[in-house]
Structures are given as C-alpha cells and as structure tokens.
Write a protein that holds these residues in place. Structure first.
Motif, PDB file in Angstrom:
ATOM      1  N   VAL A  44     -26.510  45.665  64.404  1.00 39.83           N
ATOM      2  CA  VAL A  44     -27.816  45.015  64.229  1.00 39.83           C
ATOM      3  C   VAL A  44     -27.801  44.178  62.945  1.00 39.83           C
ATOM      4  N   ILE A  45     -27.257  44.738  61.883  1.00 36.56           N
ATOM      5  CA  ILE A  45     -27.159  43.999  60.619  1.00 36.56           C
ATOM      6  C   ILE A  45     -26.339  42.726  60.817  1.00 36.56           C
ATOM      7  N   GLU A  46     -25.224  42.829  61.513  1.00 39.02           N
ATOM      8  CA  GLU A  46     -24.381  41.653  61.768  1.00 39.02           C
ATOM      9  C   GLU A  46     -25.141  40.605  62.587  1.00 39.02           C
ATOM     10  N   GLY A  47     -25.920  41.045  63.566  1.00 36.88           N
ATOM     11  CA  GLY A  47     -26.723  40.126  64.360  1.00 36.88           C
ATOM     12  C   GLY A  47     -27.773  39.416  63.521  1.00 36.88           C
ATOM     13  N   LEU A  48     -28.425  40.161  62.634  1.00 34.53           N
ATOM     14  CA  LEU A  48     -29.422  39.550  61.746  1.00 34.53           C
ATOM     15  C   LEU A  48     -28.780  38.531  60.814  1.00 34.53           C
ATOM     16  N   LYS A  49     -27.613  38.858  60.283  1.00 32.53           N
ATOM     17  CA  LYS A  49     -26.907  37.908  59.413  1.00 32.53           C
ATOM     18  C   LYS A  49     -26.574  36.631  60.186  1.00 32.53           C
ATOM     19  N   ALA A  50     -26.146  36.767  61.430  1.00 34.87           N
ATOM     20  CA  ALA A  50     -25.828  35.597  62.250  1.00 34.87           C
ATOM     21  C   ALA A  50     -27.077  34.761  62.519  1.00 34.87           C
TER      22      ALA A  50
END
Length: 68
Positions: free
Chosen positions: A16-22
């Motif tokens: 989820v964190i990686e998705g938000l960063k993207a």
C-alpha cells in the motif's frame, strides 16, 4: 517557488505504501515523501524523527487504530 509539502506514509502493508508513493510521484515538485513506516509501532519514531507537514496514515492497522 515554495518548498514541497513533506509527507510520511504509514500503513501496515508495504504494498500500500509503495502504491501511494507511485500515486504521489507525478506531484514530486509539490509533495515530497520523506519517510514511511510499516505498522503503528514504528510510526511514532519516524514521525518524531522526520517532523513531516502531513502524515498519511491507515485508520485500520493490525492491533491499533491509525487515529490513535
């Protein structure tokens, strides 16, 4: 030009964190993701250390509420 808003991302799932960063990446001129934490335990130390302008936090994390 003003400095970007400094954001810390908190969630109990790294994906989820990686998705938000993207999702935030196209706005890098206005938003800087300065830190992240997986889980509530690490969240407070990251927030205290980095002193972000905004904390984007999951409300439902394992064992604790993000609102706490």
């Amino acid at each position: 030009m003003s400095s970007p808003v400094r954001v810390v991302l908190i969630d109990d799932h790294q994906m989820v964190i990686e998705g938000l960063k993207a999702m935030l990446a196209p706005f890098a001129d206005r938003i800087a993701v300065v830190g992240e934490a997986v889980g509530a335990q690490k969240a407070m130390s990251v927030i205290d250390e980095l002193r972000p302008d905004i904390v984007l936090c999951d409300v439902r994390m394992q064992g604790v509420s993000g609102l706490d």
